[in-house]
Design a protein around this motif. Structure first.
Motif, mmCIF file in Angstrom:
data_model
loop_
_atom_site.group_PDB
_atom_site.id
_atom_site.type_symbol
_atom_site.label_atom_id
_atom_site.label_comp_id
_atom_site.label_asym_id
_atom_site.label_seq_id
_atom_site.Cartn_x
_atom_site.Cartn_y
_atom_site.Cartn_z
ATOM 1 N N THR A 1 33.020 -80.660 31.624
ATOM 2 C CA THR A 1 33.036 -79.920 30.370
ATOM 3 C C THR A 1 34.023 -78.771 30.522
ATOM 4 O O THR A 1 34.136 -78.182 31.593
ATOM 5 N N CYS B 1 33.433 -75.021 26.339
ATOM 6 C CA CYS B 1 31.969 -75.042 26.293
ATOM 7 C C CYS B 1 31.411 -73.744 25.701
ATOM 8 O O CYS B 1 31.916 -72.664 25.974
ATOM 9 N N VAL B 2 30.364 -73.873 24.878
ATOM 10 C CA VAL B 2 29.742 -72.677 24.298
ATOM 11 C C VAL B 2 28.394 -72.365 24.951
ATOM 12 O O VAL B 2 27.676 -71.475 24.501
ATOM 13 N N PHE C 1 22.957 -78.247 24.942
ATOM 14 C CA PHE C 1 22.435 -79.478 24.356
ATOM 15 C C PHE C 1 23.104 -80.718 24.951
ATOM 16 O O PHE C 1 23.113 -81.783 24.331
ATOM 17 N N CYS C 2 23.640 -80.561 26.145
ATOM 18 C CA CYS C 2 24.488 -81.596 26.730
ATOM 19 C C CYS C 2 23.845 -82.982 26.776
ATOM 20 O O CYS C 2 24.475 -83.963 26.431
ATOM 21 N N GLY D 1 23.979 -85.050 23.601
ATOM 22 C CA GLY D 1 25.283 -85.128 22.938
ATOM 23 C C GLY D 1 25.842 -83.730 22.828
ATOM 24 O O GLY D 1 25.110 -82.763 22.860
ATOM 25 N N LYS E 1 32.407 -81.401 26.154
ATOM 26 C CA LYS E 1 32.072 -82.462 27.106
ATOM 27 C C LYS E 1 33.158 -83.517 27.107
ATOM 28 O O LYS E 1 33.514 -84.062 26.072
ATOM 29 N N GLY F 1 23.311 -73.078 28.743
ATOM 30 C CA GLY F 1 24.469 -73.635 29.450
ATOM 31 C C GLY F 1 24.191 -75.055 29.919
ATOM 32 O O GLY F 1 23.073 -75.555 29.802
ATOM 33 N N PRO F 2 25.212 -75.700 30.449
ATOM 34 C CA PRO F 2 25.010 -77.037 30.999
ATOM 35 C C PRO F 2 23.875 -77.012 32.015
ATOM 36 O O PRO F 2 23.701 -76.011 32.712
HETATM 37 S S1 SF4 Z 1 26.533 -79.334 24.705
HETATM 38 FE FE1 SF4 Z 1 26.779 -78.708 26.831
HETATM 39 S S2 SF4 Z 1 28.942 -79.115 27.267
HETATM 40 FE FE2 SF4 Z 1 28.744 -79.120 25.068
HETATM 41 S S3 SF4 Z 1 29.262 -77.012 24.496
HETATM 42 FE FE3 SF4 Z 1 27.020 -77.134 24.696
HETATM 43 S S4 SF4 Z 1 26.594 -76.475 26.785
HETATM 44 FE FE4 SF4 Z 1 28.779 -76.957 26.673
#
Ligand code: SF4
Ligand SMILES: Cc1cc2nc3c(=O)[nH]c(=O)nc-3n(C[C@H](O)[C@H](O)[C@H](O)COP(=O)(O)OP(=O)(O)OC[C@H]3O[C@@H](n4cnc5c(N)ncnc54)[C@H](O)[C@@H]3O)c2cc1C
Lengths: 551, 258
Positions: free
Chosen positions: A210, A221-222, A226-227, A230, A236, A347-348
């Motif tokens: 990501t 990435c924000v 919700f990685c 999706g 991602k 975060g991831p």
């Molecule tokens: S879903 Fe995951 S990879 Fe995508 S922006 Fe959000 S934290 Fe980052």
């Protein structure tokens, strides 16, 4: 969203969705069913999409089919765990064995882009010795590929996905610098780090697919986390936003909502195309080569379902190994609570990792290795975990959920050994297309249990060392599936050779996680993509020698 | 100008850190004061040093030093210690130095002013032009280092991100050259380069604004993306330093012609 691509195909009439622009389209080359293409590829996940892209870029004509929809992440993905179950493969299957697998969210995907659309983005290289596990480490089977060759292909994939990783990776032989820098650690990751430092082992920022900086039209990435349901920002680097757009611009055709039911072979024992179901009817795409890349369950299922009089036990199955040696990866966790807020879901999910027990063999009473990572379960998943693991419900569950912000957890990706009894076979029941459904049989062996016990004991110590309270163990979880069509050096002990080419049918190829002889203690997608890049290079080299069926 | 850039940048960054520590307000007050004082100094036509201004410039310098100490402490106490992770994402080590610089430069300009119409300006008994040029050159190197670190964090994903790590060190070299030569040789190139850096400083805001727009939601989501994206107020600190560099070159020219 009324039409999110699940009801009628989007990739048609010479265009496919532009995943980077809301409502946008990109042009797409189209082939007719009667026109024999050089390669028809079944599945567009980590294996299929990568291969489709590379082969199209090498000038071959390619059609890639996927049973799932063609999503537009910017528009179709909701920050809602229930809504996002649309990403999983939830068709009927039967599971049995001593440790039946729980199939769905944690080990499947059904979409253009495959499971990578909602994968957790952890992008690891294998430990070099794993490619010779039998000779060097005494268990499992050897891969027919040398690690040094893989090292170069790993680099290619890391660059293609702009992996963000640490400036220096602490384990294994040197690797080139990751193209993007590591992400900032969240509190859950720092907890892992403190545990490792307390126990005197190494840790690092997890190499992730990501973006930590912009890339073209994809946003960085924000950190909303919700990685695994999706990613709605395109940070991602799934196959859907990397290999697939490249494949399209190189002239490949992608067909969404196209379920392949059978591979057709002719009297000479060569593959001639695939029967697929799209827009309410069965069609037939002619092809000079067929590639199966449907993931470790659907790949053997399709090969078995394509049996003929000439190949009564299924295609590519003279060794009898199609469907056998299915390997899950152990996914046990240890959880605790901190006094301070952790908010691990920010975060991831796996920002920090230790691969110590992948590279250290002393002090083990088992074969294989495991990595463990920090965790960030989403609320609904966490409620489910509490409900299943502790039988909490109603007021007690609500009470427990109030402590959700303080939860900290460590989870392994652990190696399980290949066993022939762990396998995919065909059940008599049929699915919505009238195809026999897979039966998936799984039992842990003693070695698997010893590895799991070791990891649980170690992670419990790591959490105690940082003064986590109410530590408890989540014993029964598995993830990533691999094996079922292993590669090898000999036709009697493997299904495909090092080039992912079937020993029995020279124009039938298998290119996904099914070909793994062993799984190691590392998440598999980077290796699957590296293998696909290698396969494309080998196909190009062989075709120059006239050894690939192109007439 | 440097003070303004520091004020805005530390305001945004410390706001992002929710002013978790009361001391995080200090640089705002001090940089604000420095800015106010230099505006006051500009408006004030009397040719003498002003005690209040001096005091505030010196306090800026002290704040810069202390701030650096705090930021180093913050980085090393995090798990991983002095690692890339903490240098990237912990309190920026170089940033408080900019306050120190703005204080020092302000102090120098007061000395020049106090010297009135005399041609040979001196600061602590050193020739003023050379002193300012040296401080500026060091400032350019430090600021460039900071930009280099943060642009490395951004993986130099845009080739233009290489500009602030290449142009300013050259500028610093040219200033140093001017000091070493005692201004004997033509300083045209140095002057020209300082103007280039002023331009780069302002253009940088534009590039950073573009960077902000590339985050999810772009400028429509400004309240988040100004914090996430590249810092808008940072690049003008190059412009501020380059202006000081121009002034230094001018002082050196005057001194030689005297
Ligand atoms: S879903 Fe995951 S990879 Fe995508 S922006 Fe959000 S934290 Fe980052
Ligand atoms: C929740 C989750 C998290 C994960 N996290 C990570 C991680 O952090 N790191 C990592 O390395 N790996 C991770 N994985 C695993 C990784 O996503 C898979 O290993 C990888 O995507 C498998 O690649 P594949 O090509 O074998 O199959 P897939 O990527 O699953 O692609 C298979 C595709 O084939 C299609 N298909 C199957 N059968 C047919 C048919 N008969 N006709 C038409 N289409 C068909 C399917 O619809 C699917 O789209 C994760 C997986 C999940 C589910």
């Amino acid at each position: 969203m009324s039409d999110d691509g699940r009801h009628s195909p989007r990739a048609r009439d010479g265009r496919a969705p532009d995943v980077f622009r809301p409502g946008g389209w990109v042009s797409m080359k189209e082939y007719s069913d009667h026109e024999a293409v050089d390669f028809v590829i079944v599945g567009t996940g980590a294996g299929g999409a990568t291969l489709a892209c590379k082969l199209a870029e090498y000038g071959f004509s390619v059609v890639a089919l996927d049973a799932g929809p063609y999503f537009r992440p910017l528009e179709d993905f909701a920050s809602d765990e229930s809504e996002q179950t649309k990403l999983y493969w939830t068709d009927d299957r039967i599971v049995d064995g001593d440790n039946p697998l729980q199939l769905g969210s944690n080990n499947s995907g059904k979409a253009v882009g495959g499971s990578t659309v909602h994968f957790a983005m952890v992008s690891l290289r294998f430990r070099p010795e794993w490619f010779k596990a039998r000779t060097k480490l005494g268990y499992g089977a050897d891969w027919p590929i040398d690690w040094r060759e893989m090292w170069a292909y790993y680099t290619e994939v890391e660059q293609a996905l702009k992996i963000s990783g640490p400036v220096n990776y602490p384990w294994g032989p040197p690797r080139p610098r990751y193209p993007y820098r590591a992400h900032p650690l969240n509190a859950a990751a720092r907890a892992l780090a403190r545990g490792c430092e307390a126990l005197g082992i190494g840790w690092t920022e997890t190499p992730l697919a990501t973006l930590s900086a912009p890339r073209g039209l994809a946003h960085p990435c924000v950190y909303r986390g919700f990685c695994v349901t999706g990613c709605s920002t395109n940070a991602k680097q799934s196959a859907l936003v990397t290999w697939i757009p490249r494949a399209l611009s190189a002239g490949a055709e992608i067909r969404d909502l196209a379920m392949v039911g059978r591979i057709e072979t002719d009297a000479n024992g060569l593959a001639v195309g695939v029967h697929y179901h799209r827009q309410d009817k069965w069609r037939f795409q002619r092809a000079r080569n067929v590639v199966v890349a449907g993931y470790a369950i659907e790949t053997p299922r399709l090969l078995l379902n394509s049996a003929t009089d000439k190949f009564p036990s299924g295609l590519a199955n003279s060794s009898g190994l199609v469907g056998k040696n299915l390997m899950a990866q152990a996914n046990q966790a240890v959880w605790g609570e901190m006094d301070e807020e952790v908010r691990s879901y920010k975060g991831p999910p796996s920002l920090a990792i230790t691969e110590h027990w992948n590279y250290e063999d002393d002090g083990k009473d088992f074969f294989g290795g495991y990595a463990y990572m920090s965790q960030g379960p989403l609320p609904q998943l966490w409620a489910n975990t509490q409900a299943t693991a502790h039988g909490l419900w109603g007021a007690r569950l609500v009470q427990e959920m109030k402590r959700y912000n303080h939860v900290v957890g460590l989870k392994i990706v652990g190696e399980m050994l290949p066993q022939e009894n762990n396998r995919v076979t065909l059940a008599d029941e049929r699915d919505q297309y009238g195809l026999r459904i897979p039966r998936v049989t799984y039992s842990w062996c003693d070695n698997d249990r010893r590895l799991i016990d070791h990891s649980i004991a170690f992670m419990s110590r790591a959490l105690s060392a940082i003064h986590a309270k109410n530590i408890w163990v989540q014993e029964d979880d598995t993830c990533h599936l691999n094996g079922t069509a292993r590669m090898g050096d000999r036709p009697d002990s493997s299904v495909v050779n090092a080039d992912c080419r079937s020993w029995d049918i020279p124009n039938l190829w298998i290119c996904d996680g099914s070909v793994f002889p062993t799984v190691g203690g590392a998440n598999p997608s980077l290796t699957i993509q590296a293998i696909a890049c290698r396969t494309a290079d080998r196909i190009r080299a062989l075709s120059r020698l006239g050894e690939v069926n192109l007439n | 100008m440097l003070a303004a850039s520091v004020l805005a940048d530390s305001a945004v960054e410390h706001y992002r850190g929710s002013f978790k520590n009361k001391a995080m307000l200090t640089p705002l007050i001090v940089a604000g004061l420095t800015l106010a004082m230099s505006l006051h100094g500009t408006a004030d036509r009397r040719p003498m040093a002003h005690q209040a201004r001096d005091a505030s410039y010196l306090s800026a310098a002290v704040t810069g030093l202390l701030g650096t100490g705090f930021h180093i402490y913050n980085v090393t106490k995090k798990v991983g210690g002095l690692s890339w992770q903490n240098v990237f994402y912990g309190a920026p080590l170089g940033a408080p130095m900019a306050i120190l610089l703005s204080g020092l430069l302000g102090f120098c300009s007061e000395r020049v002013r106090a010297n009135g119409g005399r041609r040979r300006h001196r600061v602590f008994n050193l020739p003023a032009g050379e002193t300012v040029a040296t401080v500026t050159a060091l400032g350019l190197l430090g600021t460039s280092g900071e930009a280099g670190l943060l642009h490395f964090r951004g993986a130099f994903h845009n080739p233009l991100m290489a500009l602030p790590v290449t142009l300013p060190p050259i500028g610093a070299g040219l200033l140093a050259g001017a000091v070493v030569n005692g201004g004997a040789r033509p300083r045209g190139l140095a002057r020209w380069w300082m103007r280039l850096l002023v331009g780069m400083g302002f253009a940088g805001v534009g590039f950073h604004a573009y960077g902000v727009s590339r985050n999810m939601g772009g400028w429509r989501n400004w309240s988040q993306n100004i914090l996430n994206g590249p810092p808008l107020p940072a690049p003008p600190s190059f412009a501020g330093l380059a202006l000081a560099g121009l002034a230094a070159l001018e002082l050196m020219r005057e001194a030689r012609n005297a």
